[in-house]
Motif scaffolding. Structure first.
Motif, PDB file in Angstrom:
ATOM      1  N   ILE A 254       0.843  -1.201   0.000  1.00 19.80           N
ATOM      2  CA  ILE A 254       0.000   0.000   0.000  1.00 19.80           C
ATOM      3  C   ILE A 254       0.875   1.247   0.000  1.00 19.80           C
ATOM      4  CG2 ILE A 254      -1.595   1.390   1.409  1.00 19.80           C
ATOM      5  CD1 ILE A 254      -2.856  -1.332   2.285  1.00 19.80           C
ATOM      6  N   LEU A 255       1.881   1.246   0.840  1.00 15.88           N
ATOM      7  CA  LEU A 255       2.798   2.388   0.914  1.00 15.88           C
ATOM      8  C   LEU A 255       3.463   2.641  -0.443  1.00 15.88           C
ATOM      9  CD1 LEU A 255       3.999   4.496   2.818  1.00 15.88           C
ATOM     10  CD2 LEU A 255       5.755   2.842   3.406  1.00 15.88           C
ATOM     11  N   THR A 256       3.935   1.589  -1.085  1.00  9.48           N
ATOM     12  CA  THR A 256       4.580   1.728  -2.393  1.00  9.48           C
ATOM     13  C   THR A 256       3.593   2.212  -3.448  1.00  9.48           C
ATOM     14  OG1 THR A 256       6.165  -0.012  -1.831  1.00  9.48           O
ATOM     15  CG2 THR A 256       5.899   0.507  -4.163  1.00  9.48           C
ATOM     16  N   LEU A 257       2.404   1.626  -3.460  1.00 11.06           N
ATOM     17  CA  LEU A 257       1.385   2.054  -4.423  1.00 11.06           C
ATOM     18  C   LEU A 257       1.054   3.536  -4.270  1.00 11.06           C
ATOM     19  CD1 LEU A 257      -1.491  -0.580  -4.792  1.00 11.06           C
ATOM     20  CD2 LEU A 257      -0.222   0.526  -6.618  1.00 11.06           C
ATOM     21  N   ARG A 258       0.836   3.969  -3.052  1.00 11.27           N
ATOM     22  CA  ARG A 258       0.470   5.372  -2.808  1.00 11.27           C
ATOM     23  C   ARG A 258       1.617   6.313  -3.174  1.00 11.27           C
ATOM     24  NH1 ARG A 258      -4.200   6.809  -3.052  1.00 11.27           N
ATOM     25  NH2 ARG A 258      -4.015   8.410  -1.496  1.00 11.27           N
ATOM     26  N   ARG A 259       2.839   5.874  -2.966  1.00 19.01           N
ATOM     27  CA  ARG A 259       3.995   6.702  -3.308  1.00 19.01           C
ATOM     28  C   ARG A 259       4.112   6.837  -4.832  1.00 19.01           C
ATOM     29  NH1 ARG A 259       8.031   4.682   0.004  1.00 19.01           N
ATOM     30  NH2 ARG A 259       8.019   2.870  -1.322  1.00 19.01           N
ATOM     31  N   GLU A 260       3.970   5.719  -5.547  1.00 16.84           N
ATOM     32  CA  GLU A 260       4.117   5.735  -6.997  1.00 16.84           C
ATOM     33  C   GLU A 260       2.868   6.220  -7.728  1.00 16.84           C
ATOM     34  OE1 GLU A 260       5.631   2.080  -8.679  1.00 16.84           O
ATOM     35  OE2 GLU A 260       7.038   1.816  -7.015  1.00 16.84           O
ATOM     36  N   PHE A 261       1.714   5.939  -7.166  1.00 12.29           N
ATOM     37  CA  PHE A 261       0.433   6.273  -7.785  1.00 12.29           C
ATOM     38  C   PHE A 261      -0.484   6.893  -6.735  1.00 12.29           C
ATOM     39  CE2 PHE A 261       2.208   2.527  -9.864  1.00 12.29           C
ATOM     40  CZ  PHE A 261       2.196   2.899 -11.204  1.00 12.29           C
TER      41      PHE A 261
ATOM     42  N   MET B 130      -4.104   4.556   7.543  1.00 17.06           N
ATOM     43  CA  MET B 130      -3.105   5.618   7.706  1.00 17.06           C
ATOM     44  C   MET B 130      -2.140   5.666   6.521  1.00 17.06           C
ATOM     45  SD  MET B 130      -2.351   5.135  11.783  1.00 17.06           S
ATOM     46  CE  MET B 130      -0.840   6.026  11.710  1.00 17.06           C
ATOM     47  N   LEU B 131      -1.880   4.517   5.896  1.00 16.79           N
ATOM     48  CA  LEU B 131      -0.954   4.453   4.772  1.00 16.79           C
ATOM     49  C   LEU B 131      -1.618   4.773   3.429  1.00 16.79           C
ATOM     50  CD1 LEU B 131       1.132   1.296   5.729  1.00 16.79           C
ATOM     51  CD2 LEU B 131       1.774   3.710   5.974  1.00 16.79           C
ATOM     52  N   GLY B 132      -2.953   4.851   3.430  1.00 21.62           N
ATOM     53  CA  GLY B 132      -3.614   5.261   2.190  1.00 21.62           C
ATOM     54  C   GLY B 132      -4.753   4.400   1.705  1.00 21.62           C
ATOM     55  N   ALA B 133      -5.072   3.309   2.397  1.00 23.44           N
ATOM     56  CA  ALA B 133      -6.245   2.528   1.995  1.00 23.44           C
ATOM     57  C   ALA B 133      -7.488   3.352   2.287  1.00 23.44           C
ATOM     58  CB  ALA B 133      -6.297   1.207   2.746  1.00 23.44           C
ATOM     59  N   ARG B 134      -8.359   3.453   1.312  1.00 22.44           N
ATOM     60  CA  ARG B 134      -9.552   4.285   1.465  1.00 22.44           C
ATOM     61  C   ARG B 134     -10.688   3.539   2.161  1.00 22.44           C
ATOM     62  NH1 ARG B 134      -9.736   8.134  -3.625  1.00 22.44           N
ATOM     63  NH2 ARG B 134     -11.942   7.625  -3.543  1.00 22.44           N
ATOM     64  N   ARG B 135     -10.687   2.216   2.050  1.00 18.96           N
ATOM     65  CA  ARG B 135     -11.696   1.381   2.702  1.00 18.96           C
ATOM     66  C   ARG B 135     -11.003   0.146   3.259  1.00 18.96           C
ATOM     67  NH1 ARG B 135     -16.942   2.919   1.590  1.00 18.96           N
ATOM     68  NH2 ARG B 135     -17.056   4.441  -0.082  1.00 18.96           N
TER      69      ARG B 135
END
Length: 123
Positions: free
Chosen positions: A64-71, A97-102
């Motif tokens: 999730i952290l990598t996805l949110r950083r790249e996209f 907290m890391l970016g998952a919306r649900r």
């Protein structure tokens, strides 16, 4: 047709989610771990990523952290059957907290999943 990428190390879970979503009209791809999921997303971004938290090789939190950083625009839903805690937070709290919306705690009803997917893709 909206697309969903399922990232979960349990084949039976992927198969059940895939079947449910395809019957509802979604185009679905699968990955068995975070590294493969990131590779799939980099090649062809999906409208939604359903990311399991507890997986070998690269867990869902790191993914999730990598996805949110790249996209930064990636839409991510975290799922887990684990109830372990990181400090005073559980895995799904950390995923948010890391970016998952649900988030959804396993086991969940397929209608819960469909409602969450539809709401996330709609808006």
């Amino acid at each position: 047709m909206p697309s969903v990428l399922i990232v979960d190390d349990e084949e039976a879970i992927r198969r059940l989610i895939r079947s449910t979503l395809e019957q509802a009209g979604y185009h679905v791809r699968e990955a068995a771990d975070g590294k493969a999921g990131l590779s799939h997303y980099r090649q062809s971004p999906a409208d939604l990523v359903i990311m399991d938290i507890l997986m070998p090789d690269q867990d869902g939190l790191e993914s999730i952290l990598t996805l949110r950083r790249e996209f930064p625009e990636a839409r991510i839903m975290a799922i887990t059957g684990g109830s372990d805690m990181i400090g005073i937070l559980n895995f799904l709290d950390v995923a948010r907290m890391l970016g998952a919306r649900r988030t959804l705690q396993k086991p969940f009803e397929m209608q819960q999943l469909l409602d969450a997917v539809q709401a996330e893709i709609a808006g």
